[in-house]
Design an enzyme around this catalytic site. Sequence first.
Site, PDB file in Angstrom:
ATOM      1  N   CYS A 122       8.782 -32.213 -10.551  1.00  0.00           N
ATOM      2  CA  CYS A 122       8.135 -32.566 -11.822  1.00  0.00           C
ATOM      3  C   CYS A 122       8.546 -31.581 -12.909  1.00  0.00           C
ATOM      4  O   CYS A 122       8.408 -30.366 -12.734  1.00  0.00           O
ATOM      5  CB  CYS A 122       6.623 -32.550 -11.666  1.00  0.00           C
ATOM      6  SG  CYS A 122       5.737 -32.877 -13.210  1.00  0.00           S
ATOM      7  N   CYS A 137       0.137 -29.022  -9.910  1.00  0.00           N
ATOM      8  CA  CYS A 137       1.004 -28.652  -8.780  1.00  0.00           C
ATOM      9  C   CYS A 137       1.495 -27.213  -8.935  1.00  0.00           C
ATOM     10  O   CYS A 137       2.668 -26.961  -9.199  1.00  0.00           O
ATOM     11  CB  CYS A 137       2.175 -29.625  -8.637  1.00  0.00           C
ATOM     12  SG  CYS A 137       2.953 -30.142 -10.170  1.00  0.00           S
ATOM     13  N   CYS A 164       3.034 -39.049 -13.524  1.00  0.00           N
ATOM     14  CA  CYS A 164       2.633 -37.938 -12.657  1.00  0.00           C
ATOM     15  C   CYS A 164       3.344 -38.095 -11.329  1.00  0.00           C
ATOM     16  O   CYS A 164       3.178 -39.111 -10.637  1.00  0.00           O
ATOM     17  CB  CYS A 164       1.126 -37.932 -12.459  1.00  0.00           C
ATOM     18  SG  CYS A 164       0.570 -36.689 -11.249  1.00  0.00           S
ATOM     19  N   GLN A 170     -11.344 -39.000  -0.604  1.00  0.00           N
ATOM     20  CA  GLN A 170     -10.160 -38.157  -0.471  1.00  0.00           C
ATOM     21  C   GLN A 170      -9.027 -38.704  -1.330  1.00  0.00           C
ATOM     22  O   GLN A 170      -8.749 -39.905  -1.316  1.00  0.00           O
ATOM     23  CB  GLN A 170      -9.705 -38.086   0.994  1.00  0.00           C
ATOM     24  CG  GLN A 170     -10.649 -37.335   1.903  1.00  0.00           C
ATOM     25  CD  GLN A 170     -10.618 -35.823   1.686  1.00  0.00           C
ATOM     26  OE1 GLN A 170      -9.941 -35.317   0.811  1.00  0.00           O
ATOM     27  NE2 GLN A 170     -11.374 -35.112   2.504  1.00  0.00           N
ATOM     28  N   TYR A 221     -23.210 -35.090   5.187  1.00  0.00           N
ATOM     29  CA  TYR A 221     -22.358 -35.095   3.990  1.00  0.00           C
ATOM     30  C   TYR A 221     -21.331 -36.226   4.133  1.00  0.00           C
ATOM     31  O   TYR A 221     -20.136 -36.036   3.941  1.00  0.00           O
ATOM     32  CB  TYR A 221     -21.648 -33.748   3.803  1.00  0.00           C
ATOM     33  CG  TYR A 221     -22.526 -32.535   4.016  1.00  0.00           C
ATOM     34  CD1 TYR A 221     -23.274 -31.999   2.967  1.00  0.00           C
ATOM     35  CD2 TYR A 221     -22.627 -31.932   5.262  1.00  0.00           C
ATOM     36  CE1 TYR A 221     -24.094 -30.894   3.160  1.00  0.00           C
ATOM     37  CE2 TYR A 221     -23.435 -30.828   5.472  1.00  0.00           C
ATOM     38  CZ  TYR A 221     -24.164 -30.311   4.417  1.00  0.00           C
ATOM     39  OH  TYR A 221     -24.968 -29.222   4.611  1.00  0.00           O
ATOM     40  N   ASP A 224     -18.958 -32.675   6.930  1.00  0.00           N
ATOM     41  CA  ASP A 224     -17.876 -32.624   5.933  1.00  0.00           C
ATOM     42  C   ASP A 224     -18.479 -32.186   4.604  1.00  0.00           C
ATOM     43  O   ASP A 224     -18.585 -32.970   3.666  1.00  0.00           O
ATOM     44  CB  ASP A 224     -17.219 -33.997   5.823  1.00  0.00           C
ATOM     45  CG  ASP A 224     -16.019 -34.007   4.877  1.00  0.00           C
ATOM     46  OD1 ASP A 224     -15.577 -32.914   4.474  1.00  0.00           O
ATOM     47  OD2 ASP A 224     -15.541 -35.101   4.541  1.00  0.00           O
ATOM     48  N   CYS A 263     -12.806 -28.028   3.224  1.00  0.00           N
ATOM     49  CA  CYS A 263     -11.775 -27.952   2.189  1.00  0.00           C
ATOM     50  C   CYS A 263     -11.630 -26.531   1.645  1.00  0.00           C
ATOM     51  O   CYS A 263     -10.914 -26.317   0.665  1.00  0.00           O
ATOM     52  CB  CYS A 263     -12.063 -28.929   1.055  1.00  0.00           C
ATOM     53  SG  CYS A 263     -13.622 -28.616   0.187  1.00  0.00           S
TER      54      CYS A 263
END
Length: 433
Positions: free
Chosen positions: A59, A68, A151, A267, A296, A360, A387
Amino acid sequence: MTYGPDALAHDTDGRAVFVSGAVVGDRVRAVIDRDEGRWAHAAALELTEASPERVVPRCPHAGACGGCPWAALSYEAQARAKRDGVVDALARIGRLGTERAEALVSPLVSPGDPWGYRNKVELAVARDARGRVTLGMHGRGEGDVVQVKSCALLDKAHSGAVKSVSGALGYLAGSHDLQLERVGIRASRRTRDLEVALWTRPGAFPRAQVAKVLGDALRPTSVVRVMQKGPAKARRIAGVECLSGAGSWGEVVGAESMRVSAPSFFQVNTRGAEKLVELVMEALDPQADEEAMDLYCGAGTFTLPLARRAGFVSAVESYGPAVRDLRRNLERAGLGNVDAVGGDAGREFPDTDADVIVVDPPRAGLAADVVSRLSEQPARAIAYVSCDPATLARDLARFEEIGAFRPTRVTPVDLFPQTYHVETVTLLERARA
């Protein structure tokens, strides 16, 4: 590389210096822009010797856009750095020690292409002194907006949607006060659904004009308006309006067909979500005569496959829109063996004895009381989807201290290539006496 966009260096006194604009192995000329005494932050001004791990980002906006931050680092180096980061967090924060952490953490699992993997991007909104509105990707600096034509992280079939949405809403903003705060674009290659979600303040809104202009620009299957009120750091949903189309977004994850409303979490990497489900089901191996618990649970990414395998599932989710999505997805799937509960996992902890458990949680991890309640369960195994390696490590230390469950395997999964973020699936099994 650090758990962040920066590379780590040390000055002549051994002090840590976090350097933006550099990757591991680079030699750069940099200037200190923040001095905190025991550590400092610097910005790279000139690359004097490139690292063997440095690559040309796919990119052209990677240096300015915040989406990114690791795009100049080879994918192989990204994979090593992410696994190393998980090991380091478990060893230091989780107090497991380096040797044990190394043995627990598997190699990074890469579910798919490191570019074009996202099903969602979010556009930032900026206004100049004259009130003119600009839409684009979030920049690296706070409040920065980078205008792009496409993108490279968004699904390739829909990468041009960024330009179309930005142009259409920029045009409308010239004659209407849209009160836009951000804009979400969700796209599915599998269902061909494309949703545009406009996050605004409550008030008058040109609904018909917005629906028509966006419809002409990119033919979305759904356009919704999500109204928020309250202070900037504590926004709450005041309502959701369907401006055109279905009013929700559809995706297929493995064998499950799901619909998700704009405010609900899902996600951003569909193939990655499938890999998480695969790892969780493989780790727990739920049986038809067993009870499962899913805390969750969101819109049901793990609840639906659990319900197809286990005899009964207690599912808890605190966010109202996600609870409604969960119930709708269960009804659509014809699954009646789930008790879907809306509320905080600690306050609404299921009054049942589970055989297998999935948790989660959000980035903040598990509350201490939830760890305690989980440790009191007679379950044979817990799958912890995380995460954030730091909060995972903290929670594993709490489990270890109580002593009922011990981590036996940690699998990092690369749901977010070109960034420092990493998802993990940890299997905790009942500790042997």
